[in-house]
Design an enzyme around this catalytic site. Structure first.
Site, PDB file in Angstrom:
ATOM      1  N   ASP A  16       0.846  -1.193   0.000  1.00  0.00           N
ATOM      2  CA  ASP A  16       0.000   0.000   0.000  1.00  0.00           C
ATOM      3  C   ASP A  16       0.884   1.248   0.000  1.00  0.00           C
ATOM      4  O   ASP A  16       1.769   1.371   0.846  1.00  0.00           O
ATOM      5  CB  ASP A  16      -0.891  -0.031   1.254  1.00  0.00           C
ATOM      6  CG  ASP A  16      -1.747   1.218   1.374  1.00  0.00           C
ATOM      7  OD1 ASP A  16      -1.978   1.870   0.350  1.00  0.00           O
ATOM      8  OD2 ASP A  16      -2.166   1.525   2.510  1.00  0.00           O
ATOM      9  N   ASN A  18      -0.574   4.546  -0.234  1.00  0.00           N
ATOM     10  CA  ASN A  18      -1.261   5.787   0.177  1.00  0.00           C
ATOM     11  C   ASN A  18      -1.978   5.691   1.523  1.00  0.00           C
ATOM     12  O   ASN A  18      -2.800   6.542   1.867  1.00  0.00           O
ATOM     13  CB  ASN A  18      -2.236   6.242  -0.915  1.00  0.00           C
ATOM     14  CG  ASN A  18      -3.336   5.213  -1.140  1.00  0.00           C
ATOM     15  OD1 ASN A  18      -3.347   4.161  -0.495  1.00  0.00           O
ATOM     16  ND2 ASN A  18      -4.254   5.503  -2.039  1.00  0.00           N
ATOM     17  N   ASP A  20      -4.302   3.688   2.754  1.00  0.00           N
ATOM     18  CA  ASP A  20      -5.718   3.327   2.948  1.00  0.00           C
ATOM     19  C   ASP A  20      -5.870   1.857   3.359  1.00  0.00           C
ATOM     20  O   ASP A  20      -6.977   1.334   3.441  1.00  0.00           O
ATOM     21  CB  ASP A  20      -6.552   3.638   1.693  1.00  0.00           C
ATOM     22  CG  ASP A  20      -6.112   2.821   0.483  1.00  0.00           C
ATOM     23  OD1 ASP A  20      -5.148   2.029   0.600  1.00  0.00           O
ATOM     24  OD2 ASP A  20      -6.737   2.963  -0.592  1.00  0.00           O
ATOM     25  N   ASP A  24      -1.732  -1.162  -3.779  1.00  0.00           N
ATOM     26  CA  ASP A  24      -2.072  -0.381  -4.970  1.00  0.00           C
ATOM     27  C   ASP A  24      -0.934  -0.384  -5.990  1.00  0.00           C
ATOM     28  O   ASP A  24       0.142  -0.946  -5.740  1.00  0.00           O
ATOM     29  CB  ASP A  24      -2.467   1.053  -4.584  1.00  0.00           C
ATOM     30  CG  ASP A  24      -1.450   1.686  -3.646  1.00  0.00           C
ATOM     31  OD1 ASP A  24      -0.249   1.457  -3.857  1.00  0.00           O
ATOM     32  OD2 ASP A  24      -1.850   2.389  -2.694  1.00  0.00           O
ATOM     33  N   ASP A  93      -4.852 -10.382 -15.642  1.00  0.00           N
ATOM     34  CA  ASP A  93      -5.766 -11.482 -15.354  1.00  0.00           C
ATOM     35  C   ASP A  93      -7.016 -11.273 -16.209  1.00  0.00           C
ATOM     36  O   ASP A  93      -7.669 -10.231 -16.110  1.00  0.00           O
ATOM     37  CB  ASP A  93      -6.124 -11.461 -13.857  1.00  0.00           C
ATOM     38  CG  ASP A  93      -6.345 -12.850 -13.308  1.00  0.00           C
ATOM     39  OD1 ASP A  93      -7.063 -13.616 -13.958  1.00  0.00           O
ATOM     40  OD2 ASP A  93      -5.809 -13.160 -12.222  1.00  0.00           O
ATOM     41  N   ASP A 199      -8.618 -16.742 -16.287  1.00  0.00           N
ATOM     42  CA  ASP A 199      -9.372 -17.308 -15.177  1.00  0.00           C
ATOM     43  C   ASP A 199     -10.331 -18.412 -15.656  1.00  0.00           C
ATOM     44  O   ASP A 199     -11.067 -18.202 -16.623  1.00  0.00           O
ATOM     45  CB  ASP A 199     -10.171 -16.163 -14.535  1.00  0.00           C
ATOM     46  CG  ASP A 199     -10.761 -16.525 -13.195  1.00  0.00           C
ATOM     47  OD1 ASP A 199      -9.977 -16.782 -12.265  1.00  0.00           O
ATOM     48  OD2 ASP A 199     -12.003 -16.549 -13.083  1.00  0.00           O
ATOM     49  N   GLU A 255      -6.123 -20.978 -16.644  1.00  0.00           N
ATOM     50  CA  GLU A 255      -6.423 -21.689 -15.402  1.00  0.00           C
ATOM     51  C   GLU A 255      -7.438 -22.780 -15.732  1.00  0.00           C
ATOM     52  O   GLU A 255      -8.515 -22.484 -16.252  1.00  0.00           O
ATOM     53  CB  GLU A 255      -7.002 -20.729 -14.360  1.00  0.00           C
ATOM     54  CG  GLU A 255      -7.123 -21.395 -12.998  1.00  0.00           C
ATOM     55  CD  GLU A 255      -8.142 -20.745 -12.081  1.00  0.00           C
ATOM     56  OE1 GLU A 255      -8.027 -20.901 -10.866  1.00  0.00           O
ATOM     57  OE2 GLU A 255      -9.092 -20.093 -12.584  1.00  0.00           O
ATOM     58  N   HIS A 330      -3.167 -17.337  -4.982  1.00  0.00           N
ATOM     59  CA  HIS A 330      -4.087 -16.669  -4.049  1.00  0.00           C
ATOM     60  C   HIS A 330      -5.268 -17.547  -3.647  1.00  0.00           C
ATOM     61  O   HIS A 330      -6.104 -17.117  -2.858  1.00  0.00           O
ATOM     62  CB  HIS A 330      -4.576 -15.372  -4.694  1.00  0.00           C
ATOM     63  CG  HIS A 330      -5.376 -15.656  -5.940  1.00  0.00           C
ATOM     64  ND1 HIS A 330      -4.808 -16.162  -7.100  1.00  0.00           N
ATOM     65  CD2 HIS A 330      -6.692 -15.543  -6.199  1.00  0.00           C
ATOM     66  CE1 HIS A 330      -5.743 -16.329  -8.003  1.00  0.00           C
ATOM     67  NE2 HIS A 330      -6.901 -15.965  -7.482  1.00  0.00           N
ATOM     68  N   ASP A 331      -5.380 -18.736  -4.220  1.00  0.00           N
ATOM     69  CA  ASP A 331      -6.486 -19.639  -3.884  1.00  0.00           C
ATOM     70  C   ASP A 331      -6.044 -20.827  -3.029  1.00  0.00           C
ATOM     71  O   ASP A 331      -6.836 -21.726  -2.769  1.00  0.00           O
ATOM     72  CB  ASP A 331      -7.108 -20.207  -5.175  1.00  0.00           C
ATOM     73  CG  ASP A 331      -7.790 -19.145  -6.016  1.00  0.00           C
ATOM     74  OD1 ASP A 331      -8.273 -18.148  -5.446  1.00  0.00           O
ATOM     75  OD2 ASP A 331      -7.845 -19.312  -7.244  1.00  0.00           O
TER      76      ASP A 331
HETATM   77  C1  NOJ Z   1     -10.324 -18.575 -10.006  1.00  0.00           C
HETATM   78  C2  NOJ Z   1      -9.670 -17.472  -9.254  1.00  0.00           C
HETATM   79  O1  NOJ Z   1      -8.321 -17.748  -9.093  1.00  0.00           O
HETATM   80  C3  NOJ Z   1     -10.420 -17.336  -7.947  1.00  0.00           C
HETATM   81  O2  NOJ Z   1      -9.780 -16.491  -7.043  1.00  0.00           O
HETATM   82  C4  NOJ Z   1     -11.809 -16.879  -8.249  1.00  0.00           C
HETATM   83  O3  NOJ Z   1     -12.565 -16.873  -7.060  1.00  0.00           O
HETATM   84  C5  NOJ Z   1     -12.503 -17.783  -9.268  1.00  0.00           C
HETATM   85  N1  NOJ Z   1     -11.654 -18.185 -10.348  1.00  0.00           N
HETATM   86  C6  NOJ Z   1     -13.692 -17.096  -9.855  1.00  0.00           C
HETATM   87  O4  NOJ Z   1     -13.279 -16.086 -10.734  1.00  0.00           O
END
Ligand code: NOJ
Length: 573
Positions: A16, A18, A20, A24, A93, A199, A255, A330-331
């Site tokens: 970050d 700024n 908040d 960013d 993405d 995605d 993906e 991130h998943d």
């Molecule tokens: C895969 C993404 O990596 C995930 O974070 C997202 O929730 C789902 N696709 C839906 O877009």
């Protein structure tokens, strides 16, 4: 794109600038030198587009403007310029299986059955039973529970959403939809981005007639198995390649979850298919998740893990395919807490061991933010209120409601324990830059959007940049090592001792170069002996190791025996 080192940035948690409490674009710019120094060539940036953020930006309401919290298009131009100066490329993405329900396309589509955009989404009339009751058009479940169909009072039809109801699925059968997607891709490529991570791209073509899912597959978090890799997906991707990707020589990674058969995914990536450069398979990271419930961790065996890696490595190598190498994103929960050992004693060594496991696989490598620092899952003391992911929260609520049928105040500690391993939140805590308040992620007086992991005073980038024994230092070395040795990127792959439950031993070959990699996944000393028929060439030299004082080489000990310390990993060439 085969030899590059890719780094994934999850913008909300990266840096970050700024105050908040939200990462960013200027924050990213401020860390480009850090990434360059690590050896990164390409950044995959998770969504930064305008979005109501029901699913952290994976619900886009305008593809050509940014969520103002991340910055403006002007900031984006600055980012691209600063990246160009450092020779780093950007993958955006591309989230086009679905949009946000607030995207103007969906607002128009849902405004009337006669809207010219009606057919841009997947609308169906209800099924009416004998007693005149209304039901969704088929039995599909949404990925995080509930029906995949949402009733629209206004136009008296259901629309399809494989994810949240705030993420309606686009109708790819409609050529106008595909053209609109091509156009927005060109828009970004013309701005100077170099490609896309796509995605859930294997969901865009739905099975013809949208048939019911066989009942044996129905369940709470089970995804309808008949949906992925639908009948027209290859046609749609070839068209996209012809219309857009080939014209820009763009890099692409799709993906492609819920697909454990490499033959199915190889079709997407063979050069002759003219579709994508590579895809993400999830087979290996699905290993500690249940089939019926992916949030519930299940025990895993090293032999099964090796078999999965071997299957993808060898299949792609032998069939002109190409792999994407990753163990975090991130998943996913942090790899250290799932596949390594995040205790104080072994954290550093096992994080380095996992790094060796990554850089020794063939394909294009992806490092997720914080992985290079050995960031770990959230601590046991955190309550459910610290978990921000909509998927986690809806899972929790559904179970809580069920348990409340029997007790007013049900014990949920088992669920919290599961989430500590598997929840996506584990990967989404802010990056730990230094030991100042909030780990230097945001300013001192700000409130970070998600709590910083409690361990940041000991585990942060600044401390690691000053310590030549740190995980960060090791990752830098390992990435450079991989680049210097094409055998690790392009070579063939052979498992040694496939059934060994402690040691992952591999032989890679490329031209006249042989690499032998031995990795002790266990926390004990192991005397690993190569099987009699291994045919390991003589004279291989130790070139990379995660222990400092490794004095053994394949040369000066018995050629068939290696004594490995806990989580020790070695590469001989
Ligand atoms: C895969 C993404 O990596 C995930 O974070 C997202 O929730 C789902 N696709 C839906 O877009």
């Amino acid at each position: 794109w085969k030899e590059v080192n890719v780094y994934q940035i999850y913008p909300m948690s990266f840096k970050d600038s700024n105050g908040d409490g939200i990462g960013d674009i200027q924050g990213i710019i401020s860390k480009l030198d850090y990434l360059k120094e690590l050896g990164i060539d390409v950044i995959w940036l998770s969504p930064i587009y305008r979005s109501p953020n029901f699913d952290m930006g994976y619900d886009i309401s305008d593809y050509c403007s940014l969520d103002p919290r991340y910055g403006s298009i002007d900031d984006m131009h600055q980012l691209l310029k600063a990246m160009k100066e450092r020779g780093i490329k950007l993958l955006m993405d591309l989230v086009v299986n679905h949009t946000s329900h607030l995207h103007p396309w969906f607002l128009q589509s849902s405004s009337s059955k006669l809207s010219p955009k009606r057919d841009w989404y997947i609308w169906r009339p209800p099924r009416i039973d004998e007693s005149g009751n209304r039901h969704p058009p088929n039995n599909w479940d949404a990925i995080w529970g509930g029906s995949a169909w949402e009733w629209d009072e206004n136009t008296q039809e259901y629309y399809l959403h494989l994810y949240l109801k705030e993420q309606p699925d686009l109708n790819w059968e409609n050529i106008e939809v595909r053209r609109a997607v091509h156009e927005l891709m060109r828009w970004w490529l013309d701005k100077g981005v170099s490609g896309f991570r796509m995605d859930v791209i294997n969901l865009i073509s739905k099975p013809e007639g949208l048939p019911d899912e066989p009942l044996e597959n129905a369940g709470f978090t089970v995804f309808p198995v008949s949906i992925p890799n639908g009948p027209r997906v290859h046609e749609f991707l070839r068209e996209m390649n012809e219309e857009v990707i080939s014209k820009y020589d763009a890099m692409t990674v799709g993906e492609t979850p819920w697909t454990h058969d490499p033959a199915i995914l190889a079709r997407y990536v063979k050069p002759s298919s003219k579709e994508l450069n590579m895809v993400f398979t999830f087979h290996h990271v699905d290993i500690d998740g249940g089939v019926e419930n992916s949030w519930k961790p299940i025990p895993w065996k090293l032999s099964s893990y090796k078999q999965i890696i071997n299957k993808w490595q060898t299949y792609m190598h032998e069939h002109e395919g190409w792999n994407s190498i990753f163990i975090e994103n991130h998943d996913q929960g942090r790899s250290l807490s799932r596949f390594g050992n995040d205790s104080a004693e072994y954290r550093s060594i096992s994080a380095k061991m996992l790094a060796v496991g990554q850089i020794c696989q063939g394909g294009t490598i992806y490092v997720y933010q914080g992985e290079e620092l050995g960031m770990a899952n959230v601590p046991p003391s955190w309550g459910i209120e610290e978990y921000k992911d909509v998927a986690t929260q809806s899972y929790w609520k559904a179970i809580l409601e069920k348990r409340r049928e029997n007790s007013e105040n049900p014990d949920m500690s088992d669920i919290l324990k599961d989430l500590r391993k598997k929840a996506r939140d584990n990967a989404r805590t802010p990056v730990q830059w230094d030991d100042s308040p909030h780990a230097g992620f945001t300013s001192e007086n700000a409130t970070p959007w998600m709590r910083v992991n409690d361990d940041y005073t000991q585990w942060n980038a600044t401390q690691q940049m000053n310590d030549p024994n740190s995980v960060r230092f090791f990752w830098k070395r390992a990435l450079a090592f991989r680049k210097a040795h094409p055998v690790l990127i392009h070579g063939s792959f052979r498992l040694i001792s496939p059934s060994d439950e402690r040691v992952f031993a591999i032989e890679r070959q490329h031209g006249d170069v042989t690499a032998i990699i031995v990795i002790n996944f266990s926390g004990i000393n192991v005397n690993f002996s190569f099987p009699q028929d291994s045919k390991i060439p003589k004279g291989l030299k130790l070139q990379l190791s995660n222990y400092e004082n490794t004095d053994e080489t394949l040369e000066n000990i018995s050629p068939t025996l290696v004594n490995l310390r806990p989580y020790e990993a070695r590469v001989y060439l």
